[in-house]
Write an enzyme that holds these catalytic residues in place. Structure first.
Site, mmCIF file in Angstrom:
data_model
loop_
_atom_site.group_PDB
_atom_site.id
_atom_site.type_symbol
_atom_site.label_atom_id
_atom_site.label_comp_id
_atom_site.label_asym_id
_atom_site.label_seq_id
_atom_site.Cartn_x
_atom_site.Cartn_y
_atom_site.Cartn_z
ATOM 1 N N ARG A 1 10.948 30.107 -8.244
ATOM 2 C CA ARG A 1 11.075 31.183 -9.384
ATOM 3 C C ARG A 1 10.625 30.513 -10.622
ATOM 4 N NH1 ARG A 1 12.848 35.938 -7.054
ATOM 5 N NH2 ARG A 1 13.332 36.784 -9.017
ATOM 6 N N LYS B 1 6.606 31.905 -8.967
ATOM 7 C CA LYS B 1 6.092 32.552 -7.930
ATOM 8 C C LYS B 1 6.048 34.161 -7.876
ATOM 9 C CE LYS B 1 5.212 32.626 -3.092
ATOM 10 N NZ LYS B 1 3.770 32.386 -3.538
ATOM 11 N N GLU C 1 -10.262 34.159 -5.390
ATOM 12 C CA GLU C 1 -9.281 33.541 -5.093
ATOM 13 C C GLU C 1 -9.397 31.977 -5.068
ATOM 14 O OE1 GLU C 1 -6.420 34.407 -4.692
ATOM 15 O OE2 GLU C 1 -5.407 33.086 -3.269
ATOM 16 N N LYS D 1 -6.943 29.479 -7.000
ATOM 17 C CA LYS D 1 -6.199 28.415 -6.234
ATOM 18 C C LYS D 1 -6.391 27.312 -6.777
ATOM 19 C CE LYS D 1 -3.937 30.265 -4.371
ATOM 20 N NZ LYS D 1 -3.842 31.579 -4.372
ATOM 21 N N CYS E 1 12.954 32.971 -12.815
ATOM 22 C CA CYS E 1 13.999 32.516 -12.961
ATOM 23 C C CYS E 1 15.035 32.951 -11.792
ATOM 24 C CB CYS E 1 15.124 33.066 -14.356
ATOM 25 S SG CYS E 1 14.431 32.975 -15.666
ATOM 26 N N TRP F 1 12.636 30.103 -15.774
ATOM 27 C CA TRP F 1 11.277 30.007 -16.282
ATOM 28 C C TRP F 1 11.251 30.544 -17.593
ATOM 29 C CZ3 TRP F 1 7.513 33.743 -17.936
ATOM 30 C CH2 TRP F 1 6.295 33.275 -17.812
#
Ligand code: G6P
Length: 613
Positions: free
Chosen positions: A27, A608, A486, A490, A2, A73
């Site tokens: 966010r 994020k 990773e 992705k 958020c 969020w």
């Protein structure tokens, strides 16, 4: 998660809030809303992105010099218009935005219902504003006092901004666990979850400390105290952030820009810390504690997501070169496991944002148990950076794409320097090897630059071939196993293709059953130390008709004969290969997501900065 932004001063608040919300959208983007004071508190909120809110407010009264905005969020309550922030008190005099979770909202809500409060939403935030209203009404309190008292009664994490129609020149802001920054302008204040909405107006900021509450007025007054009512003096800092770093700079997406920034960000991370010519590595944060770290019983890395993958690379490097026992833990598991920890352990948190709730909590626990804590963080001044005993910034600059790219290589760069420095200090790495590795380390940014150019078209071409797959398997051995993890992360994050990363040799214990002609298998095969073995693994995949894409060292001949596609990486020392092999994996995911029409920078359901458990 958020994003919070607020303004109090003499400018029109709306443009500041909308622009700020767009900067904070990384966010969370389930809904967006604003509250503006103009005789009344006008609240506008909409499900979805900030652009929806902007469209919705086109014909609304958006004037006002005081206001606040929120991008959500969702935690409590589904993402819709009703549950979007800001939320009002029952009498509509108060409005609140909140980032975090009020854990004891259920008993508080029940008590408030018994007092006659009626709730319109399913959120924990609405409970908090009703509680503030109740306390204000009961004892005729000022908005700041009622907010402070309410915060003594809530359990959980919060960053909040509150305004009161009856006290219109004022904004109250408080935080516990979730971050909040206050920008100081000329008789005006900007409040936000991070400095990105603030930087174009002022570079003077105060990072609110845990459990602090600030009152900010349109006459330039700033008062600060703790939630337990002890007066504090704000400590003003200068921001080191440039506005250009927050723009896309000609790229279609921040993720692509950030992928291409890596030669520079890796060089930035090394600058002043490594000299091959004079054969030294100096990590400011490390030097003071290097003795304690080299003698530590264990180094325990705690992290989440991509940062956890960096931690796994650190495990390989530090054990191999510095011969120190390393463990890598998911912060969320570690914090609840009652681990055996003491002052001989060093707990190292890796975090891009420096705000991840689980990583923060794991550090707090480690501190309580007497361990030395160290932070490897990107965002300057973030909570983890402030909590730890020592630390090193990765200096990758703001990372805005939700899928981490340059922060990952920044972390790996820092951790590689750390491993080499500890090894040198302990004497576990011969001097000649140390010098040779440092010389090659300095070449890595140029090699990445070259790789970005040489593999771009190839990644587009391969992306086109595999974009319609439903599953993908990523394999790697040794240092390239975390790279495989990773790569898989992705792909699933931004293209919604199910992907798994596996140690190449483990494939035969399960995932091999999934392989057929529809399964792309991406193999990071750059480690020469296990070259023969990885060739066998590729043959095992081909024998089951898997579609193999292999990342190989320049000039490689054997794998070329078997794989469907190969992507060559410039030759380098094995220790640095993760910094190179991850580049085509990032580009591949990016182009696949584009072909599939996905929003690369804002993938569904993700955020994020994860400031909730
Ligand atoms: C979220 C992000 C990931 C990130 C993880 C840990 O899940 O979407 O990209 O790796 O959080 O975040 P941190 O800021 O602690 O590195």
């Amino acid at each position: 998660m958020c994003g919070i932004v607020a303004y109090v001063g003499n400018k029109q608040a709306y443009p500041i809030l909308i622009k700020g919300l767009k900067r904070l959208e990384y966010r969370g983007y389930d809904s967006a809303g604003i509250a503006l004071f103009n005789d009344e508190i006008n609240i506008y909120k909409k499900k979805g992105k900030v652009a929806n809110l902007e469209e919705y407010t086109e014909d609304k009264n958006i004037s006002g010099h005081i206001g606040m905005g929120h991008t959500r969020w969702a935690t409590h309550g589904k993402p819709d218009d009703t549950n979007a922030h800001p939320h009002k008190s029952g009498n509509s005099d108060l409005a609140i935005i909140h980032n975090g979770i009020i854990e004891n909202y259920a008993p508080l809500k029940e008590a408030l219902i018994n007092e006659g409060h009626v709730f319109e939403t399913e959120t924990d935030t609405e409970v908090l504003i009703h509680l503030i209203e109740e306390l204000q009404k009961r004892d005729n309190l000022s908005i700041e006092e009622a907010t402070r008292l309410a915060l003594t009664k809530v359990i959980g994490a919060f960053a909040i901004v509150v305004m009161d129609k009856k006290d219109p020149g004022k904004i109250v802001a408080a935080r516990k666990a979730s971050p909040l920054v206050i920008g100081i302008g000329d008789g005006e204040f900007y409040i936000a979850s991070d400095a990105t909405p603030i930087v174009e107006y002022t570079n003077q900021v105060v990072y609110l400390k845990n459990e602090e509450i600030a009152v900010l007025t349109n006459t330039g007054e700033f008062s600060l105290k703790t939630i337990s009512n002890i007066k504090q003096t704000p400590s003003i800092q200068e921001l080191d952030l440039k506005i250009e770093e927050l723009e896309k700079g000609g790229y279609d997406y921040f993720m692509l820009k950030e992928i291409h920034e890596q030669p520079k960000t890796i060089a930035d991370g090394m600058r002043g810390r490594l000299s091959a010519e004079e054969s030294w590595i100096r990590l400011g944060g490390l030097e003071e504690f290097e003795n304690r770290i080299t003698k530590a019983k264990r180094l325990i890395f705690v992290a989440c997501g991509t940062s956890w993958h960096s931690g796994m690379i650190a495990e390989y490097l530090i054990e191999e070169y510095a011969r120190i026992n390393v463990e890598v833990e998911y912060a969320s598991e570690f914090r609840y496991r009652n681990p055996v920890l003491d002052e001989k352990d060093v707990v190292i948190a890796i975090s891009q944002s420096g705000e991840t709730a689980d990583t923060l909590a794991a550090l707090e626990m480690a501190k309580e148990k007497g361990a030395l804590t160290y932070g490897i963080v990107n965002v300057v001044g973030s909570s983890i950076a402030r909590l730890t005993d020592a630390g090193s910034y990765i200096h990758a600059g703001p990372e805005i794409g939700v899928a981490s790219t340059k922060a990952f290589t920044g972390q790996v760069t820092l951790l590689t320097m750390m491993a080499l420095s500890l090894a040198h200090k302990k004497g576990t790495l011969p001097k000649s090897d140390y010098s040779r590795l440092l010389a090659e380390f300095e070449n890595v940014p140029v090699k990445i630059e070259k790789l970005l150019k040489s593999c771009d078209e190839q990644c587009k071409f391969i992306a086109d071939k595999i974009a319609s797959a439903s599953n993908a398997l990523y394999l790697g051995r040794g240092l390239n196993f975390p790279v495989a993890l990773e790569g898989a992360l992705k792909l699933k994050e931004i293209s919604y293709i199910h992907a798994e990363g596996y140690p190449a040799a483990e494939m035969k214990h399960g995932p091999i059953a999934l392989i057929d002609e529809n399964m792309p298998v991406i193999v990071t095969a750059s480690n020469m130390s296990s070259y023969e073995k990885i060739i066998s693994n590729i043959q095992e995949v081909k024998a089951r008709k898997g579609y193999v894409i292999a990342i190989v060292p320049e000039g490689e001949k054997e794998i070329k004969k078997t794989a469907d596609h190969i992507i060559e990486i410039p030759e380098t020392e094995e220790i640095f290969t993760p910094l190179l092999t991850v580049i085509p994996l990032q580009l591949l995911s990016y182009y696949i997501a584009i072909i599939r029409g996905c929003n690369v920078d804002q993938p569904r359901n993700l955020a994020k900065s994860v400031t909730v458990e």
